[in-house]
Design an enzyme around this catalytic site. Structure first.
Site, mmCIF file in Angstrom:
data_model
loop_
_atom_site.group_PDB
_atom_site.id
_atom_site.type_symbol
_atom_site.label_atom_id
_atom_site.label_comp_id
_atom_site.label_asym_id
_atom_site.label_seq_id
_atom_site.Cartn_x
_atom_site.Cartn_y
_atom_site.Cartn_z
ATOM 1 N N GLY A 11 -50.200 21.041 82.879
ATOM 2 C CA GLY A 11 -51.063 19.947 83.312
ATOM 3 C C GLY A 11 -50.345 18.982 84.245
ATOM 4 N N ASP A 34 -48.482 26.331 77.027
ATOM 5 C CA ASP A 34 -49.823 25.971 77.467
ATOM 6 C C ASP A 34 -50.750 27.089 77.017
ATOM 7 O OD1 ASP A 34 -50.735 23.825 79.938
ATOM 8 O OD2 ASP A 34 -52.179 25.363 79.355
ATOM 9 N N ASP A 51 -51.934 27.809 71.625
ATOM 10 C CA ASP A 51 -53.193 27.109 71.360
ATOM 11 C C ASP A 51 -52.877 26.041 70.317
ATOM 12 O OD1 ASP A 51 -55.595 26.173 70.475
ATOM 13 O OD2 ASP A 51 -56.455 28.139 70.006
ATOM 14 N N TYR A 140 -63.122 10.617 74.735
ATOM 15 C CA TYR A 140 -61.694 10.606 75.089
ATOM 16 C C TYR A 140 -61.012 9.411 74.420
ATOM 17 C CZ TYR A 140 -57.612 10.393 78.246
ATOM 18 O OH TYR A 140 -56.348 10.345 78.778
#
Ligand code: SER
Length: 326
Positions: A11, A34, A51, A140
């Site tokens: 990311g 990732d 995961d 979020y």
């Protein structure tokens, strides 16, 4: 000697944190992970498909690589989370709980990135204090506040050395963000170089805190280096480098590209999210407790972004149209 695990390493933050950690501790000691396959940038050292909603997978990686510190970056950003709130809960909350559980079981330290998204409309908007009202109205934000609280709980209850930062919008020349409300502040540079034009999805006067990625990476390293006894707060520290609007950014870019033009097509989802967040953060506790100070303001960040991106982006004839993705 124990090793380091970075989740969500592909990311926006991970793409720069992994090289910084490898530079400091050695390539083999930093395990990038990732759920997606690694891009080339992180392909020069150990990588695990992971995961983070699977306790077993986290346990296996941590035990197999003798991990002592976890930088848990895997998460859905605010705009995507608002479109998929159920997935955002599963990924953001499910992963932080499981990573904390493994940190407890395996005695690991943990870094957790929180956000200005952990605040909401009832939070004081200007000079938002370190300790204040946190009633976010986005999924979020709900997962970030809950993550902060859970990290503090594991620190107090189980002695897990969990530490976190409330990041403002992050601006990087290396990796594009994905699905955030503050992404305009990155996209605008790509489009300014390519097309001399950008279509912005936030109003010109939408004021939000931002930070250039080199400052953000340094903040993570400095917080994790800080002596535990000096930290009165843990999760999470307010942090900022600049408080700017799209109009401010346009002005700064025009200092370098005078013909740069902007139009506004407001996205109601992201505008509502931005309007619910603070306009300027007070990060004096981070400054006092572990010596935080940013190096890049708007002018310095803009010059460096344009410099770095100009090396990898080819300007396009404006008649070929514009796109709003890096
Ligand atoms: N940059 C993030 C977002 O816009 C906020 O932390 O989602």
């Amino acid at each position: 000697m124990q090793n380091i695990l970075v989740t969500g390493a592909n990311g926006q933050i991970g793409s720069e944190l992994v090289p910084a950690l490898r530079n400091r501790y050695g390539i083999e000691r930093v395990i990038a992970s990732d759920i997606r396959s690694p891009p080339n940038a992180n392909n020069d050292g150990p990588f695990e498909h992971l995961d983070c909603t699977s306790l077993r997978q986290i346990q296996d990686v941590v035990r197999q690589h003798n991990i002592g510190t976890i930088y848990h970056l895997a998460a859905l950003l605010s705009a995507v989370a608002e479109l998929q709130p159920q997935s955002a809960w599963d990924v953001n909350m499910g992963s932080v709980y499981r990573v904390l559980e493994v940190a407890r079981q395996c005695n690991c330290a943990l870094f957790f990135p929180s956000s200005i998204g952990a605040f909401g409309p009832s939070t004081p908007k200007m000079q938002t204090p370190q300790d204040t009202i946190q009633r976010p109205t986005t999924m979020y934000g709900v997962t970030k506040v809950a993550g902060e609280l859970l990290c503090d709980y594991y620190a107090t209850r189980f002695g897990v050395d969990a530490r976190g930062l409330r990041f403002p919008g992050l601006i990087s020349s290396v990796a594009p963000p994905g699905g955030g409300t503050t992404d305009y502040a990155v996209d605008i540079f790509y489009q300014a170089i390519r097309y001399r034009h950008y279509t912005c999805y936030l109003r010109p006067d939408t004021r939000l805190d931002m930070m250039y990625m080199p400052d953000a990476i340094r903040a993570i390293l400095e917080l994790m280096d800080a002596r535990s006894e000096t930290l009165m707060h843990r999760n999470s520290f307010n942090l900022t480098a600049m408080s700017i609007t799209p109009a401010d950014l346009v002005g700064a870019i025009r200092e370098h590209i005078p013909e740069f033009a902007i139009t506004y097509e407001i996205d109601p989802v992201r505008q509502a999210i931005a309007d619910s967040w603070p306009q300027s953060i007070d990060d004096s506790e981070a400054r006092a407790q572990w010596g935080w100070a940013p190096c890049y303001d708007l002018v310095a960040m803009t010059a460096d972004m344009l410099d770095k991106l100009s090396e990898k982006i080819i300007p396009t004839n404006p008649s070929q149209g514009t796109q709003n993705a890096p």
